[in-house]
Design a protein around this motif. Structure first.
Motif, PDB file in Angstrom:
ATOM      1  N   PRO A   1      21.095  44.000   8.602  1.00  0.00           N
ATOM      2  CA  PRO A   1      20.873  43.974   7.184  1.00  0.00           C
ATOM      3  C   PRO A   1      20.353  42.779   6.640  1.00  0.00           C
ATOM      4  CG  PRO A   1      23.161  44.907   7.711  1.00  0.00           C
ATOM      5  CD  PRO A   1      22.346  44.352   9.101  1.00  0.00           C
ATOM      6  N   ASP A   2      19.575  42.658   5.525  1.00  0.00           N
ATOM      7  CA  ASP A   2      19.207  41.458   5.034  1.00  0.00           C
ATOM      8  C   ASP A   2      20.220  40.678   3.970  1.00  0.00           C
ATOM      9  OD1 ASP A   2      17.487  39.494   3.730  1.00  0.00           O
ATOM     10  OD2 ASP A   2      16.166  40.816   2.852  1.00  0.00           O
ATOM     11  N   PRO A   3      20.357  39.579   4.568  1.00  0.00           N
ATOM     12  CA  PRO A   3      21.635  38.795   3.949  1.00  0.00           C
ATOM     13  C   PRO A   3      21.031  38.471   2.660  1.00  0.00           C
ATOM     14  CG  PRO A   3      20.775  37.563   5.473  1.00  0.00           C
ATOM     15  CD  PRO A   3      20.087  38.806   5.819  1.00  0.00           C
ATOM     16  N   ALA A   4      19.821  38.404   2.463  1.00  0.00           N
ATOM     17  CA  ALA A   4      19.035  37.822   1.234  1.00  0.00           C
ATOM     18  C   ALA A   4      19.483  38.955  -0.009  1.00  0.00           C
ATOM     19  CB  ALA A   4      17.644  37.426   1.335  1.00  0.00           C
ATOM     20  N   ALA A   5      19.499  40.186   0.466  1.00  0.00           N
ATOM     21  CA  ALA A   5      19.713  41.308  -0.559  1.00  0.00           C
ATOM     22  C   ALA A   5      21.409  41.542  -0.878  1.00  0.00           C
ATOM     23  CB  ALA A   5      19.215  42.609  -0.123  1.00  0.00           C
TER      24      ALA A   5
ATOM     25  N   GLU B   1      29.041  34.342  -5.059  1.00  0.00           N
ATOM     26  CA  GLU B   1      28.033  33.363  -4.120  1.00  0.00           C
ATOM     27  C   GLU B   1      28.932  33.238  -2.719  1.00  0.00           C
ATOM     28  OE1 GLU B   1      27.169  28.627  -3.706  1.00  0.00           O
ATOM     29  OE2 GLU B   1      27.132  29.549  -5.472  1.00  0.00           O
ATOM     30  N   ALA B   2      30.336  33.163  -2.664  1.00  0.00           N
ATOM     31  CA  ALA B   2      31.030  33.165  -1.463  1.00  0.00           C
ATOM     32  C   ALA B   2      30.733  34.545  -0.770  1.00  0.00           C
ATOM     33  CB  ALA B   2      32.646  33.121  -1.748  1.00  0.00           C
ATOM     34  N   GLU B   3      30.633  35.652  -1.272  1.00  0.00           N
ATOM     35  CA  GLU B   3      30.328  37.091  -0.574  1.00  0.00           C
ATOM     36  C   GLU B   3      28.869  36.962  -0.267  1.00  0.00           C
ATOM     37  OE1 GLU B   3      33.337  40.038  -3.053  1.00  0.00           O
ATOM     38  OE2 GLU B   3      31.262  39.367  -3.849  1.00  0.00           O
ATOM     39  N   ARG B   4      27.902  36.517  -0.900  1.00  0.00           N
ATOM     40  CA  ARG B   4      26.377  36.358  -0.504  1.00  0.00           C
ATOM     41  C   ARG B   4      26.348  35.404   0.775  1.00  0.00           C
ATOM     42  NH1 ARG B   4      24.760  34.771  -5.856  1.00  0.00           N
ATOM     43  NH2 ARG B   4      22.979  33.745  -4.723  1.00  0.00           N
ATOM     44  N   ARG B   5      27.152  34.313   0.802  1.00  0.00           N
ATOM     45  CA  ARG B   5      26.994  33.223   1.899  1.00  0.00           C
ATOM     46  C   ARG B   5      27.783  33.868   3.181  1.00  0.00           C
ATOM     47  NH1 ARG B   5      25.217  28.047   0.938  1.00  0.00           N
ATOM     48  NH2 ARG B   5      25.275  27.398  -1.284  1.00  0.00           N
ATOM     49  N   LEU B   6      28.954  34.657   2.911  1.00  0.00           N
ATOM     50  CA  LEU B   6      29.392  35.343   3.939  1.00  0.00           C
ATOM     51  C   LEU B   6      28.397  36.507   4.555  1.00  0.00           C
ATOM     52  CD1 LEU B   6      31.974  35.895   5.647  1.00  0.00           C
ATOM     53  CD2 LEU B   6      32.617  37.495   4.130  1.00  0.00           C
ATOM     54  N   ALA B   7      27.636  36.916   3.905  1.00  0.00           N
ATOM     55  CA  ALA B   7      26.560  37.834   4.442  1.00  0.00           C
ATOM     56  C   ALA B   7      25.479  37.179   5.445  1.00  0.00           C
ATOM     57  CB  ALA B   7      25.853  38.548   3.370  1.00  0.00           C
ATOM     58  N   PHE B   8      25.297  36.010   5.027  1.00  0.00           N
ATOM     59  CA  PHE B   8      24.260  35.146   5.787  1.00  0.00           C
ATOM     60  C   PHE B   8      25.312  34.567   7.134  1.00  0.00           C
ATOM     61  CE2 PHE B   8      21.772  34.803   2.267  1.00  0.00           C
ATOM     62  CZ  PHE B   8      20.439  34.626   2.647  1.00  0.00           C
ATOM     63  N   ALA B   9      26.439  34.318   6.965  1.00  0.00           N
ATOM     64  CA  ALA B   9      27.308  34.077   8.300  1.00  0.00           C
ATOM     65  C   ALA B   9      27.551  35.115   9.193  1.00  0.00           C
ATOM     66  CB  ALA B   9      28.734  33.429   7.899  1.00  0.00           C
ATOM     67  N   ASP B  10      27.592  36.333   8.662  1.00  0.00           N
ATOM     68  CA  ASP B  10      27.787  37.488   9.510  1.00  0.00           C
ATOM     69  C   ASP B  10      26.399  37.711  10.158  1.00  0.00           C
ATOM     70  OD1 ASP B  10      29.327  39.605  10.161  1.00  0.00           O
ATOM     71  OD2 ASP B  10      28.524  41.024   9.098  1.00  0.00           O
ATOM     72  N   THR B  11      25.227  37.774   9.695  1.00  0.00           N
ATOM     73  CA  THR B  11      24.048  37.932  10.171  1.00  0.00           C
ATOM     74  C   THR B  11      23.868  36.848  11.398  1.00  0.00           C
ATOM     75  OG1 THR B  11      23.020  38.708   8.061  1.00  0.00           O
ATOM     76  CG2 THR B  11      21.271  37.911   9.740  1.00  0.00           C
ATOM     77  N   TYR B  12      24.373  35.659  10.942  1.00  0.00           N
ATOM     78  CA  TYR B  12      24.064  34.442  12.108  1.00  0.00           C
ATOM     79  C   TYR B  12      25.105  34.882  13.167  1.00  0.00           C
ATOM     80  CZ  TYR B  12      24.248  30.009  14.256  1.00  0.00           C
ATOM     81  OH  TYR B  12      24.014  29.139  15.253  1.00  0.00           O
ATOM     82  N   ARG B  13      26.115  35.395  13.107  1.00  0.00           N
ATOM     83  CA  ARG B  13      26.945  35.813  14.181  1.00  0.00           C
ATOM     84  C   ARG B  13      26.580  36.947  15.111  1.00  0.00           C
ATOM     85  NH1 ARG B  13      29.807  40.055  14.932  1.00  0.00           N
ATOM     86  NH2 ARG B  13      29.687  40.714  12.730  1.00  0.00           N
ATOM     87  N   MET B  14      26.061  37.972  14.225  1.00  0.00           N
ATOM     88  CA  MET B  14      25.505  39.088  14.898  1.00  0.00           C
ATOM     89  C   MET B  14      24.071  38.497  15.892  1.00  0.00           C
ATOM     90  SD  MET B  14      25.836  42.419  12.440  1.00  0.00           S
ATOM     91  CE  MET B  14      25.486  41.709  11.075  1.00  0.00           C
ATOM     92  N   LEU B  15      23.309  37.950  15.157  1.00  0.00           N
ATOM     93  CA  LEU B  15      21.948  37.343  15.954  1.00  0.00           C
ATOM     94  C   LEU B  15      22.367  36.297  17.073  1.00  0.00           C
ATOM     95  CD1 LEU B  15      19.646  36.360  12.754  1.00  0.00           C
ATOM     96  CD2 LEU B  15      19.398  38.213  14.585  1.00  0.00           C
ATOM     97  N   ASN B  16      23.502  35.571  16.784  1.00  0.00           N
ATOM     98  CA  ASN B  16      24.019  34.925  18.016  1.00  0.00           C
ATOM     99  C   ASN B  16      24.466  35.457  18.994  1.00  0.00           C
ATOM    100  OD1 ASN B  16      24.534  31.901  18.951  1.00  0.00           O
ATOM    101  ND2 ASN B  16      26.548  32.798  18.843  1.00  0.00           N
ATOM    102  N   ASN B  17      25.182  36.714  18.672  1.00  0.00           N
ATOM    103  CA  ASN B  17      25.687  37.551  19.957  1.00  0.00           C
ATOM    104  C   ASN B  17      24.527  38.146  20.756  1.00  0.00           C
ATOM    105  OD1 ASN B  17      28.321  37.002  19.347  1.00  0.00           O
ATOM    106  ND2 ASN B  17      28.716  38.896  18.069  1.00  0.00           N
ATOM    107  N   ARG B  18      23.502  38.794  19.901  1.00  0.00           N
ATOM    108  CA  ARG B  18      22.239  39.509  20.407  1.00  0.00           C
ATOM    109  C   ARG B  18      21.550  38.404  21.583  1.00  0.00           C
ATOM    110  NH1 ARG B  18      20.356  43.802  16.100  1.00  0.00           N
ATOM    111  NH2 ARG B  18      22.404  44.883  15.798  1.00  0.00           N
ATOM    112  N   ILE B  19      21.338  37.311  20.927  1.00  0.00           N
ATOM    113  CA  ILE B  19      20.698  36.269  21.345  1.00  0.00           C
ATOM    114  C   ILE B  19      21.191  35.763  22.822  1.00  0.00           C
ATOM    115  CG2 ILE B  19      19.672  34.083  21.139  1.00  0.00           C
ATOM    116  CD1 ILE B  19      18.823  34.879  18.448  1.00  0.00           C
ATOM    117  N   SER B  20      22.673  35.527  22.653  1.00  0.00           N
ATOM    118  CA  SER B  20      23.219  35.057  23.766  1.00  0.00           C
ATOM    119  C   SER B  20      23.116  36.025  24.972  1.00  0.00           C
ATOM    120  CB  SER B  20      24.839  34.509  23.548  1.00  0.00           C
ATOM    121  OG  SER B  20      24.608  33.678  22.468  1.00  0.00           O
TER     122      SER B  20
END
Length: 174
Positions: free
Chosen positions: A111-115, A120-139
């Motif tokens: 999902p697009d965190p920018a959407a 603001e806290a909820e929107r920033r959480l979307a970015f953190a969640d995207t980072y976590r998922m990407l970090n898992n996949r990339i690892s």
């Protein structure tokens, strides 16, 4: 290290959030084994400020971070790509340029965190969640025994990584 690193391109339509995060993560996690870039089919021209803030908070070097067109990586002077990953459904559905060297490709849609909407806290959480998922996949990706997998097995593994929705469902890195 005498081996040439694997070149990886992360694609999203706007190249302002997901692909930028993935580029930063792989360049940290993959260190000398991988070199990552990001681009978009219709780049926004700016990196989302929440993506920048998160990367700074997590001590990433952000000097690389710029929104760029994927055409930069389809020209003869571009790095020879080994892998190309689409991170958004719209980029996956578009006709991509012909990448020199026939890189392995996979769709790792998120999902697009920018959407994200909400506070603001909820929107920033979307970015953190995207980072976590990407970090898992990339690892998982960086742990694959690339030298011992044939092309078909590697493609299957790349597709499996992209189909995972959480770290508990992620395939083991063989």
């Amino acid at each position: 290290m005498s081996e040439t690193p694997f070149n990886v391109l992360f694609l999203c339509t706007g190249n302002s959030a997901r692909s930028i995060l993935a580029e930063a993560i792989l360049n940290r996690v993959g260190r000398d084994r991988f070199k990552a870039w990001s681009a978009g089919s219709n780049p926004k021209g700016t990196v989302h400020p929440f993506a920048v803030d998160l990367l700074v908070q997590l001590n990433h070097d952000i000097s690389f971070a710029r929104s760029k067109d994927w055409a930069e990586f389809a020209n003869p002077d571009a790095p020879k790509l080994d892998f190309v990953f689409t991170l958004c459904d719209s980029a996956a559905e578009e006709a991509c340029p012909v990448w020199p060297g026939q890189p392995m490709t996979a769709h790792w849609g998120l999902p697009d965190p920018a959407a994200a909407t909400g506070t603001e806290a909820e929107r920033r959480l979307a970015f953190a969640d995207t980072y976590r998922m990407l970090n898992n996949r990339i690892s998982i990706f960086t742990a694959l025994p690339l030298a011992t997998l044939d092309r078909l097995s590697l493609q299957r593994r790349l597709d499996e990584i992209g189909s995972q929705t959480s770290s508990k469902d992620a395939p083991e890195p063989a």
